[in-house]
Scaffold this motif. Structure first.
Motif, short mmCIF file in Angstrom:
data_model
loop_
_atom_site.label_atom_id
_atom_site.label_comp_id
_atom_site.label_asym_id
_atom_site.label_seq_id
_atom_site.Cartn_x
_atom_site.Cartn_y
_atom_site.Cartn_z
N GLY A 236 0.79 -1.22 0.00
CA GLY A 236 0.00 0.00 0.00
C GLY A 236 0.83 1.27 0.00
N PHE A 237 0.22 2.32 -0.58
CA PHE A 237 0.88 3.61 -0.64
C PHE A 237 -0.15 4.72 -0.74
N VAL A 238 0.33 5.95 -0.66
CA VAL A 238 -0.53 7.12 -0.81
C VAL A 238 0.06 7.97 -1.93
N GLU A 239 -0.80 8.56 -2.74
CA GLU A 239 -0.33 9.41 -3.82
C GLU A 239 -1.18 10.67 -3.95
N LYS A 240 -0.61 11.67 -4.61
CA LYS A 240 -1.35 12.89 -4.88
C LYS A 240 -1.62 12.96 -6.37
N VAL A 241 -2.81 13.49 -6.71
CA VAL A 241 -3.22 13.57 -8.10
C VAL A 241 -3.50 15.02 -8.45
N ASP A 242 -2.81 15.54 -9.45
CA ASP A 242 -3.00 16.90 -9.92
C ASP A 242 -4.24 16.93 -10.83
N LEU A 243 -5.26 17.64 -10.42
CA LEU A 243 -6.51 17.66 -11.18
C LEU A 243 -6.38 18.44 -12.49
N LYS A 244 -5.32 19.23 -12.61
CA LYS A 244 -5.10 19.98 -13.85
C LYS A 244 -4.41 19.11 -14.90
N THR A 245 -3.38 18.38 -14.47
CA THR A 245 -2.62 17.55 -15.42
C THR A 245 -3.11 16.10 -15.45
N LYS A 246 -3.90 15.72 -14.43
CA LYS A 246 -4.41 14.34 -14.28
C LYS A 246 -3.27 13.36 -14.04
N GLN A 247 -2.15 13.83 -13.48
CA GLN A 247 -1.00 12.99 -13.20
C GLN A 247 -0.92 12.65 -11.72
N ALA A 248 -0.48 11.42 -11.42
CA ALA A 248 -0.36 10.96 -10.04
C ALA A 248 1.10 10.85 -9.63
N THR A 249 1.40 11.22 -8.39
CA THR A 249 2.75 11.13 -7.85
C THR A 249 2.71 10.45 -6.49
N LYS A 250 3.44 9.34 -6.34
CA LYS A 250 3.48 8.62 -5.07
C LYS A 250 4.34 9.36 -4.05
#
Length: 286
Positions: A236-250
């Motif tokens: 398991g992990f947590v990530e952030k998602v940029d709603l402008k670029t639709k890209q996810a970063t762990k």
């Protein structure tokens, strides 16, 4: 429903082979705060999220994660999951009902049965729209319901397969969702429900997929989401998602075994994650 039952059976077999942490938590599923304390729902030592076995409970912790009251609730719970706080009252999703507790006393004051309208036996996450309205994810039947806590009225507003984490943005009147596909651990998606002429509509967000559980809005363009990664081993992990670029970063954190419905303190950029399989609370700075 069969994929859900099969998944839950395998999850119980896997998790029951792993020792719970020595704390008083027992398969913690959701955490929330009133700014003074943390409240953690526990499915119970017998991990069966749909069983009316009476072994679920809510724990009260300090903001630094120390146990204050192992069993905060004064009435029986079965497998409590998602939480929300409105005007000093704690609301909890428990299988097919939403229950309200007084934060000051732990006493139950409300109970709303969603089963007649939703047909769900796996209510999962809660999020607040206003002082009288909650949204509830119904994971097993793939629906999002709206509940009026004053009248007890329930209505389904959207179909979202495997609906799990939800969070409402009052500023934009948008309800963000994430899902968990019981047949495909990479099949969950992010989505958003918007209203046009008072009619709700669901739309997928980007091409980010996973076994999603918790969801929160960090700022006006960033979602934080937890992902189990796998069920047969810690991933398991947590990530952030940029709603402008639709890209996810762990986030570069140690693996979390079963990251469930977390609480995000956006102003302090601190996140409290129930590690369900490990039976503990993980606190991280974003």
């Amino acid at each position: 429903m069969k994929p859900l039952i099969s998944f839950l059976t395998s999850m119980v077999l896997v998790i029951n082979t792993m020792a719970q942490d020595s704390t008083a938590l027992a398969n913690p599923e959701s955490v929330i705060s009133d700014g003074k304390f943390l409240y953690v729902t526990n499915i119970g030592k017998a991990l069966d999220p749909t069983a009316k076995d009476g072994d679920g409970f809510i724990s009260k912790l300090s903001l630094d994660g120390k146990m204050i009251e192992p069993r905060f609730n004064t009435t029986k719970l079965n497998a409590p999951k998602g939480t929300a706080i409105i005007r000093g009252m704690l609301y909890v999703a428990d299988i097919d009902r939403v229950i309200g507790f007084e934060l000051a006393t732990g006493k139950q004051f409300a109970e709303i049965n969603l089963s007649p309208v939703t047909g769900s036996a796996f209510l999962n996450d809660l999020t607040t729209m206003d002082d009288f309205t909650l949204f509830v994810s119904c994971t097993d039947v793939g629906k999002i319901a709206e509940v009026n806590i004053r009248t007890g009225n329930v209505r389904v507003i959207a179909d979202v397969k495997g609906a799990n984490g939800i969070t409402y943005d009052k500023a934009t009147n948008r309800l963000y969702t994430c899902s968990f596909d019981f047949q495909n651990m990479k099949g969950g998606e992010l989505g958003v429900i918007t209203w046009k002429n008072h009619i709700p509509a669901y739309e997928k967000i980007g091409d980010v997929h996973g076994a999603f559980d918790g969801l929160a809005l960090l700022d006006d363009h960033t979602l934080i989401v937890s992902d189990w990664g796998a069920i047969d081993h810690p991933a398991g992990f947590v990530e952030k998602v940029d709603l402008k670029t639709k890209q996810a970063t762990k986030f570069d954190w140690p693996v979390i075994n079963g990251p469930a419905d977390f609480y995000l303190n956006a102003s302090e950029k601190k996140i409290y994650i129930p590690a369900l399989v490990e039976g503990k609370l993980v606190i991280q700075q974003l």
